[in-house]
Structure formats: structure tokens, C-alpha cells
Design a protein around this motif. Structure first.
Motif, mmCIF file in Angstrom:
data_model
loop_
_atom_site.group_PDB
_atom_site.id
_atom_site.type_symbol
_atom_site.label_atom_id
_atom_site.label_comp_id
_atom_site.label_asym_id
_atom_site.label_seq_id
_atom_site.Cartn_x
_atom_site.Cartn_y
_atom_site.Cartn_z
ATOM 1 N N GLY A 1 -32.980 16.199 12.194
ATOM 2 C CA GLY A 1 -31.674 16.377 11.566
ATOM 3 C C GLY A 1 -31.649 16.784 10.104
ATOM 4 O O GLY A 1 -30.776 17.535 9.681
ATOM 5 N N GLU A 2 -32.621 16.291 9.318
ATOM 6 C CA GLU A 2 -32.531 16.597 7.893
ATOM 7 C C GLU A 2 -32.727 18.088 7.622
ATOM 8 O O GLU A 2 -32.005 18.693 6.823
ATOM 9 N N GLY A 3 -33.713 18.668 8.314
ATOM 10 C CA GLY A 3 -33.940 20.106 8.156
ATOM 11 C C GLY A 3 -32.691 20.889 8.559
ATOM 12 O O GLY A 3 -32.307 21.875 7.923
ATOM 13 N N GLY B 1 -37.092 18.238 5.637
ATOM 14 C CA GLY B 1 -37.366 19.289 4.674
ATOM 15 C C GLY B 1 -38.705 19.108 3.991
ATOM 16 O O GLY B 1 -39.474 20.070 3.841
ATOM 17 N N SER B 2 -39.017 17.893 3.590
ATOM 18 C CA SER B 2 -40.265 17.667 2.868
ATOM 19 C C SER B 2 -41.475 17.780 3.788
ATOM 20 O O SER B 2 -42.561 18.149 3.349
ATOM 21 N N ALA B 3 -41.303 17.505 5.080
ATOM 22 C CA ALA B 3 -42.418 17.661 6.019
ATOM 23 C C ALA B 3 -42.740 19.138 6.181
ATOM 24 O O ALA B 3 -43.909 19.546 6.174
ATOM 25 N N MET C 1 -37.837 23.024 -2.124
ATOM 26 C CA MET C 1 -36.791 23.823 -1.484
ATOM 27 C C MET C 1 -37.288 25.237 -1.183
ATOM 28 O O MET C 1 -36.950 25.812 -0.150
ATOM 29 N N ASP C 2 -38.092 25.770 -2.088
ATOM 30 C CA ASP C 2 -38.634 27.123 -1.879
ATOM 31 C C ASP C 2 -39.519 27.135 -0.633
ATOM 32 O O ASP C 2 -39.393 28.014 0.222
ATOM 33 N N HIS C 3 -40.403 26.138 -0.522
ATOM 34 C CA HIS C 3 -41.300 26.099 0.637
ATOM 35 C C HIS C 3 -40.553 25.752 1.919
ATOM 36 O O HIS C 3 -40.955 26.168 3.003
ATOM 37 N N PHE C 4 -39.474 24.986 1.775
ATOM 38 C CA PHE C 4 -38.670 24.665 2.951
ATOM 39 C C PHE C 4 -37.938 25.921 3.447
ATOM 40 O O PHE C 4 -37.925 26.229 4.636
#
Lengths: 148, 395
Positions: free
Chosen positions: B304-306, A61-63, A9-12
Motif C-alpha cells: 500500500g505505501e508504494g 517506498g523505502s524498500a 524519492m528519486d530512487h523510488f
């Protein structure tokens, strides 16, 4: 448990080294918009050292977090070390990724390698093609079979 | 400010429903099948709830079967239609490509058992026509099952017209009305359907409780075998607090429904107008044939997830049909059924508001979404290529 670790989450939320690099020495782009994620990695190289890295990512987010983490892990490192960056190391540095998101870390590893390969080719630096494996590495990114 | 704009996923429990439920946890806790007075008081509450739910959809109380939710009701309706058909040698079922998985996966199971399933095209606007259904009906068609309102894009299907076609051809018709009940008028007699599914938590009732309407004369097949509860069609001790909560919530949601619809439609129009200003975006589903509160947009160049994670940070709860949020390879089957290319469907956003939302909340959403879309486009290599003209814009 939340879907993502605090580190993810921090890196996102605060991605490191995000942006473009007009004078990049090598650019690698991997992934596929149809699959839903594309990573583009820019590197600046001096005396065999990656002096600067930037990335742009279209993905979940994870990408985004995986790209950000990978740039931190190779910045200031010799190219030879960057080539050794594994998806496992990226996922570990992020304090883990959910199983169905592990391909994001694979993509980060591939993006780094693609950028290095581009740098070698642009600068006519001879290299052993074996270190980049097969050309359709994108296959590694293939998702788990859809639920049936 | 934190705005809950995911009411199509689930809703908050109404305080009135909660209040109605409370005594049935601790005071009137009897088993409705028991002969003693605590049991009989529970049985009376069950009967009142059945009458309330029936009245809300213009059914007879004997036509209401409480279930453990909308999915169970869908399963039971489809298995019933399949069983009735099989007795007459009819093993063909018609549905659409963008049904809920409770329907699609039940149909897939039946296919493995030798049934044939036709999934109708939902066209670009996400609306099936009665003509499509009429053309697909065969002599061996046992059942037509089509949702009343699509859960992801909010389009309303012409169920009354479809049911008329089915009646004429002697085919059973079921509709999954989970996204319709409490949001638009649902009258089983006016619709002319044989079976209809609903779920309490989509209209501010509790989770884990729903109901199946089955017109008198439709012999239901059990999904859960057990005692004589629900006239022997659904075994298991009744969830009295849940059922009482469902009844209270449906009564509340269907009172002043027209006024609520007008209000929510106003919120939705403001959302559509505001989001349409974002360049290279598109509204998914028919512009007019839609439920008051659901809006689904695609934004080119982002995933979409982001978008959802950032909106959550900015105080908006929404959902998306991107692959990353569905946990599978493909983006939402609903968006693909509309003919959207994968790369566009990945950038989808569903906002579902209802009468509990305010104008200020819409303003907050309209502040947050463009900001997040801009931010994500700025870091997207896909957007970069679109903007540089390397790849053409699709929307």
C-alpha cells in the motif's frame, strides 16, 4: 520535513536496474509477504565481477529505493566488495531513512548476500559459510515491537 | 489535476465555516466566562453553536458538550460508562475489534485497571449484529461502545438495533459517530444511544474541535479538570472560533443531506465499478451497508505505501492500511478484523470522497489507480509468483 529524502524519492520514482534476469548466475530472495516486503535480487557474474544486477521488490517506498540503491552500489564491483555492502552504507547513500524504515536497508543487504550465496552454490564454488552468518538472518528484519 | 480523496482522514474547511469563524479570532475574542460585553457576545455565540449542533442530531442543547475533538469525546464517553458501571460493581465493556484507536486504547487502559473487555467479531463483511451484542451482554456489563461507521472500510453498524438491545438489558450504549455525522442521518433519539461522539473536521469543520452528546441523566466523568466550562464537565476556555466553525459546518453538511448522499453514492458506485475491473482485487466491507463516500480495496501482489506515494505523484490523495503506513508491524487492525490475510491487507487502498468531489475527479482516480497497480505489480516478486502459479491467488 518530508518522510523521505529526495534521494529516496528519486530512487523510488526512477528505480535503477528494476526487472528480471532470465539468465542470472545468482538469485537471492529475502523478506516475507506477511511482513509486507520481499526483495529478489538477480546477479550476473564474470571473473568475480558483478557485471549486471536486476531486482524486483514488493514493499514500501523505502524498500524499493533501498533495492535500487543497492543494485547501483554493487554493479561492476567484485563479489568480495558486494559482500561487504552494509545496510548502513545503503541507508547513508539514500541520505538517510526514517528509523522505522531502516529494516528496508537491512533487507537490501541481505538480498545481495543471498544472491551471492546462490551464485556460489550453483557454481559449486567453495565458500566459508561463516561469511553468510546464521541461516535465519531474516530475524534481522524483524520490526520494532508494535505500539502498545 | 490533483484529487483529494482522503476525506475520511480529514476534510477541507468549508468557506462558510471559515467566514463564520473569522470574527471570533479578532473582533469577538472575549472569554465566554467573562461578564463584560465582549465575553457575553462570545457566550451568546457559544450558545447558538450548541443549539445548532444539538438540532443537527435531534438532541437538546443541554446534551451537547464541546471537546477538543473526536478522540477526546470517545475517551470521555468510555471513561464515563466505566465509572458509572464501577459504582454498581459492573466492570465489563463490550466493543468491536475494528474500533478507532481512541476507543481501543482507552479500553486497553481500562483493562489494566481491572475491567474486562469483550471485542466482538466484525464478520467478513465488517458489520456487527445486534444478536452478537445481545449474546455478549452479561450481568456485569457496564457499557457497549460500537462505532456507527467504520473509518477505514465505511461499513455502517446497526446502532439503533444494538441500542434497543442495550436498553432492554439496562446497559449504557455509546457510539463513535465521527465518520457518520454530516454523511448519513444521525438522530440520537431515533438511534436511542446514551452517548455519541463527533468531530468537526470530518464534515468540513475545523480541526481540534468535536462534541460529545450525553443523554440527559448520564453523569459525565471529566477527562480535563478545570473551570465550570461545559457545565463543569470539560475544563478550559472554550475554543469559540472552532465551536462556531463546527456549528456552521454541521448545519451546512446536514442541509440537503439526502441529495448529497445520493450524489456521493453515485460517485462511490462509479469508483467500485471501475476498481473492480482490476484483476485480483476485492472490495472490503459489506457491498451495501456502507457510508456513501468510502471505498476500500485490496490489490493482490502490491504494498500500500508504494501505491499511495505513486498515486500522490499522479494526482490522487488516498490512504492505506498497510503496515508501512501505520508505522507498526501489522497491517491495519480493521482489515485483519475482517479476516484478511496479512499479505492481502498490505495491499489496501482507501478512497474517501464526498460532496465536494466531481465526476471528473472519479475519472482521474480510475485512470491513475489501474496504472499504478500495474506498474507496481510489474516490479513485484510476489505478483510474479502468483502469475507463474508458484503461489495461488487468494483473491
Amino acid at each position: 520535513m518530508a518522510l523521505y529524502s529526495e534521494t529516496v524519492m528519486d530512487h523510488f520514482q526512477h528505480p535503477r536496474n528494476v526487472g528480471e534476469m532470465p539468465d542470472a548466475d545468482g538469485i537471492g530472495e529475502v523478506g516475507n509477504a506477511v511482513c509486507g516486503d520481499i526483495m529478489r535480487m538477480y546477479i550476473k557474474v564474470k571473473d568475480g565481477i558483478i557485471t549486471d544486477v536486476k531486482f524486483k521488490t514488493f514493499g514500501c517506498g523505502s524498500a524499493i529505493a533501498s533495492s535500487s540503491m543497492a543494485t547501483e552500489m554493487i554493479k561492476g564491483k567484485p563479489i568480495t566488495e558486494a559482500l561487504e555492502l552494509s545496510n548502513k552504507a545503503v541507508a547513508q547513500a539514500l541520505d538517510g531513512l526514517p528509523a522505522h524504515k531502516l529494516h528496508c536497508s537491512v533487507l537490501a543487504e541481505e538480498a545481495v548476500r543471498a544472491a551471492v550465496k546462490d551464485y556460489y552454490e550453483k557454481n559449486h564454488i567453495p565458500y566459508d559459510p561463516a561469511i553468510f552468518g546464521c541461516d535465519d538472518c531474516v530475524k534481522a528484519h524483524e520490526h520494532a515491537p508494535a505500539e502498545e | 489535476m490533483y484529487v483529494y480523496a482522503d476525506n475520511a482522514a480529514t476534510t477541507a474547511l468549508s468557506p462558510r465555516a471559515l467566514e463564520a469563524m473569522m470574527p471570533y479570532f479578532t473582533e469577538t475574542y472575549g472569554n465566554a466566562s467573562s461578564l463584560h460585553s465582549p465575553g457575553q457576545r462570545a457566550a451568546e455565540a457559544l450558545q447558538r453553536a450548541r443549539e445548532t449542533v444539538a438540532a443537527a442530531i435531534n438532541a437538546d442543547f443541554k446534551e451537547i458538550y464541546f471537546t477538543g475533538g473526536g478522540s477526546e469525546a470517545d475517551n470521555q464517553a468510555i471513561l464515563t460508562g466505566a465509572a458509572i458501571g464501577a459504582r454498581k460493581g459492573k466492570k465489563h465493556i463490550i466493543s468491536t475489534a475494528f474500533e478507532h484507536h481512541a476507543v481501543l486504547h482507552t479500553l486497553a487502559k481500562l483493562e489494566k485497571e481491572g475491567y474486562e473487555v469483550t471485542l466482538l467479531d466484525v464478520h467478513k463483511n465488517g458489520v456487527v449484529t445486534a444478536e452478537d451484542v445481545a449474546a455478549a451482554i452479561r450481568p456485569d456489563t457496564a457499557l457497549v461502545t460500537i462505532m456507527m461507521v467504520n473509518n477505514e472500510i465505511g461499513t455502517i453498524q446497526p446502532i439503533a438495533e444494538i441500542a434497543a438491545v442495550c436498553r432492554e438489558k439496562g446497559v449504557l450504549i455509546h457510539t463513535d459517530a465521527v465518520q457518520a455525522v454530516g454523511h448519513i442521518p444521525v438522530d440520537v433519539k431515533a438511534l436511542g444511544v446514551d452517548m455519541l461522539s463527533m468531530a468537526a473536521h470530518k464534515f468540513h469543520g475545523p480541526k481540534g474541535v468535536g462534541a460529545l452528546y450525553a443523554r440527559r441523566g448520564v453523569p459525565l466523568v471529566n477527562v480535563i479538570e478545570g473551570g465550570q466550562q461545559e457545565r463543569g464537565k470539560r475544563g478550559g476556555t472554550e475554543n469559540i472560533p472552532g465551536i462556531v466553525g463546527m456549528a456552521a459546518a454541521i448545519a451546512e453538511a446536514t442541509t440537503d443531506l439526502e441529495a448529497h448522499m445520493a450524489y456521493v453514492t453515485g460517485l462511490r458506485e462509479k469508483l467500485i465499478e471501475g476498481l473492480s475491473k482490476i484483476p485480483h482485487s476485492c472490495l472490503n466491507g459489506d457491498r451495501d451497508k456502507r457510508v456513501p463516500g468510502t471505498v476500500n480495496f485490496c490489490f493482490e501482489g502490491i504494498e500500500g505505501e508504494g501505491l499511495l506515494l505513486w498515486l500522490d505523484q499522479k494526482g490522487v490523495a488516498a490512504s492505506s492500511g498497510s503496515a508501512c503506513t501505520s508505522g507498526s508491524l501489522d497491517p491495519s487492525h480493521v482489515l485483519l478484523a475482517l479476516g484478511l490475510p496479512h499479505e492481502i491487507a498490505h495491499g489496501s487502498l482507501r478512497l474517501s470522497v464526498d460532496a465536494w468531489n466531481t465526476e471528473e475527479e472519479i475519472d482521474h482516480i480510475l485512470w491513475a489507480v489501474p496504472e499504478v497497480v500495474d506498474y507496481l505489480r510489474d516490479m513485484s516478486p510476489v505478483w510474479d509468483e502468483l502469475e507463474r502459479g508458484v503461489t495461488p491467488h487468494l483473491i
